[in-house]
Design a protein around this motif. Structure first.
Motif, short mmCIF file in Angstrom:
data_model
loop_
_atom_site.label_atom_id
_atom_site.label_comp_id
_atom_site.label_asym_id
_atom_site.label_seq_id
_atom_site.Cartn_x
_atom_site.Cartn_y
_atom_site.Cartn_z
N LEU A 30 -12.76 -2.44 3.70
CA LEU A 30 -13.93 -2.43 4.36
C LEU A 30 -14.84 -1.00 4.34
O LEU A 30 -16.09 -0.68 3.78
CB LEU A 30 -14.27 -3.01 5.61
N GLU A 31 -14.02 -0.33 4.81
CA GLU A 31 -14.48 1.23 5.09
C GLU A 31 -14.60 2.27 3.44
O GLU A 31 -15.40 2.69 3.37
CB GLU A 31 -13.47 2.15 5.93
N SER A 32 -13.66 1.75 2.53
CA SER A 32 -13.67 2.32 1.42
C SER A 32 -14.53 1.69 0.28
O SER A 32 -14.52 2.33 -0.86
CB SER A 32 -12.11 2.59 1.02
N GLY A 33 -14.69 0.62 0.33
CA GLY A 33 -15.38 -0.36 -0.61
C GLY A 33 -14.52 -0.76 -1.68
O GLY A 33 -14.97 -1.15 -2.64
N ILE A 34 -13.08 -0.71 -1.27
CA ILE A 34 -12.04 -1.34 -2.39
C ILE A 34 -11.60 -2.35 -1.93
O ILE A 34 -11.23 -2.64 -0.74
CB ILE A 34 -10.92 -0.02 -2.42
N HIS A 35 -11.40 -3.34 -2.68
CA HIS A 35 -10.62 -4.61 -2.49
C HIS A 35 -9.39 -4.63 -1.73
O HIS A 35 -8.76 -3.97 -2.24
CB HIS A 35 -10.79 -5.63 -3.62
N PRO A 36 -9.02 -5.34 -0.62
CA PRO A 36 -8.01 -5.41 0.07
C PRO A 36 -6.80 -5.74 -0.90
O PRO A 36 -5.58 -5.15 -0.58
CB PRO A 36 -8.16 -6.35 0.97
N ALA A 37 -6.73 -6.52 -1.72
CA ALA A 37 -5.86 -7.07 -2.69
C ALA A 37 -5.52 -5.88 -3.52
O ALA A 37 -4.31 -5.63 -3.64
CB ALA A 37 -6.19 -8.11 -3.68
N TYR A 38 -6.39 -5.01 -3.92
CA TYR A 38 -6.19 -3.86 -4.88
C TYR A 38 -5.49 -2.70 -3.85
O TYR A 38 -4.52 -2.01 -4.45
CB TYR A 38 -7.45 -3.26 -5.32
N ILE A 39 -5.87 -2.51 -2.49
CA ILE A 39 -5.23 -1.73 -1.61
C ILE A 39 -3.96 -2.14 -1.61
O ILE A 39 -2.80 -1.19 -1.53
CB ILE A 39 -5.60 -1.67 -0.45
N SER A 40 -3.26 -3.32 -1.42
CA SER A 40 -1.98 -3.83 -1.32
C SER A 40 -1.21 -3.51 -2.60
O SER A 40 -0.20 -2.87 -2.45
CB SER A 40 -2.12 -5.51 -1.24
N LYS A 41 -1.79 -3.55 -3.77
CA LYS A 41 -1.00 -3.28 -4.83
C LYS A 41 -0.89 -1.77 -5.08
O LYS A 41 0.37 -1.17 -5.56
CB LYS A 41 -2.01 -3.57 -6.10
N LEU A 42 -1.88 -1.04 -4.48
CA LEU A 42 -1.69 0.46 -4.46
C LEU A 42 -0.67 0.97 -3.56
O LEU A 42 0.39 1.75 -4.13
CB LEU A 42 -3.08 1.13 -4.08
N GLU A 43 -0.54 0.38 -2.49
CA GLU A 43 0.80 0.62 -1.46
C GLU A 43 2.11 0.10 -2.07
O GLU A 43 2.90 0.78 -1.63
CB GLU A 43 0.36 -0.04 -0.06
N ARG A 44 2.11 -0.88 -2.78
CA ARG A 44 3.46 -1.33 -3.30
C ARG A 44 3.73 -0.44 -4.50
O ARG A 44 4.83 -0.63 -5.31
CB ARG A 44 3.14 -2.74 -3.49
N GLY A 45 2.83 0.34 -5.11
CA GLY A 45 3.08 1.19 -6.31
C GLY A 45 2.82 0.20 -7.41
O GLY A 45 3.28 0.64 -8.56
N GLU A 46 2.32 -0.74 -7.66
CA GLU A 46 1.95 -1.68 -8.70
C GLU A 46 0.72 -1.15 -9.55
O GLU A 46 0.61 -1.48 -10.44
CB GLU A 46 1.76 -2.90 -8.05
N LYS A 47 0.07 -0.22 -8.80
CA LYS A 47 -1.29 0.28 -9.53
C LYS A 47 -1.27 1.74 -9.15
O LYS A 47 -0.86 2.11 -8.38
CB LYS A 47 -2.53 -0.38 -9.01
N CYS A 48 -1.84 2.36 -10.32
CA CYS A 48 -1.84 3.96 -10.22
C CYS A 48 -3.52 4.18 -9.82
O CYS A 48 -4.23 4.13 -10.67
CB CYS A 48 -1.39 4.72 -11.30
N PRO A 49 -3.66 4.95 -8.85
CA PRO A 49 -5.17 5.12 -8.41
C PRO A 49 -5.92 6.07 -9.04
O PRO A 49 -5.47 7.05 -9.60
CB PRO A 49 -5.28 5.53 -6.92
N THR A 50 -7.21 5.94 -9.41
CA THR A 50 -8.01 6.95 -9.97
C THR A 50 -8.06 7.90 -8.87
O THR A 50 -8.04 7.81 -7.59
CB THR A 50 -9.31 6.31 -10.61
N ILE A 51 -8.97 9.27 -9.38
CA ILE A 51 -9.33 10.17 -8.22
C ILE A 51 -10.52 9.50 -7.69
O ILE A 51 -10.46 9.83 -6.43
CB ILE A 51 -10.01 11.48 -9.27
N ASP A 52 -11.40 8.82 -8.06
CA ASP A 52 -12.42 8.12 -7.23
C ASP A 52 -11.77 7.34 -6.27
O ASP A 52 -12.07 7.29 -5.02
CB ASP A 52 -13.44 7.34 -8.41
N THR A 53 -10.80 6.67 -6.48
CA THR A 53 -10.12 5.69 -5.57
C THR A 53 -9.53 6.46 -4.59
O THR A 53 -9.59 6.06 -3.18
CB THR A 53 -9.29 4.65 -6.31
N LEU A 54 -8.70 7.62 -4.93
CA LEU A 54 -8.23 8.47 -3.96
C LEU A 54 -9.17 8.88 -2.84
O LEU A 54 -8.88 9.22 -1.72
CB LEU A 54 -7.50 9.45 -4.41
#
Length: 112
Positions: A30-54
């Protein structure tokens, strides 16, 4: 270090700072404007974040962006300002340089 290992380390940092601040994935989303499922994938290392996402995650967590990309775990051993300047200044310099080249090309009516 390969992309998968890097993604896992960055994801672990995202989770570490989220948990330290007692923030749920949903609240961070909610605070970042990033979908919670994507945050979950980021935390598990399944996705590599962009600079914008970071940037958006760091801002939502109230931390400097470089803490999310600290893959050596030695961020506390050096000055926060020095680390931020050395890493981010390089990124912003190249972004600035790219923009200057684009503007110059447009001004000269040249096409790459």
């Amino acid at each position: 270090m390969d992309r998968i290992a890097l993604s896992k380390l960055i994801g672990a940092n995202i989770r570490k700072y989220r948990v330290q601040r007692d923030v749920s994935q949903e609240h961070l989303a909610l605070e970042s404007g990033i979908h919670p499922a994507y945050i979950s994938k980021l935390e598990r290392g399944e996705k590599c974040p962009t600079i914008d996402t970071l940037y958006r995650l760091a801002r939502a967590l109230g931390i400097p962006i470089y803490k999310l990309i600290d893959i050596d775990g030695d961020i506390d051993n050096i000055s926060d300002t020095a680390y931020a300047f050395s890493f981010l200044s390089i990124l912003f310099f190249f972004a600035f340089l790219r923009k200057c080249v684009i503007l110059l090309v447009q001004e000269q009516n040249l096409y790459l």
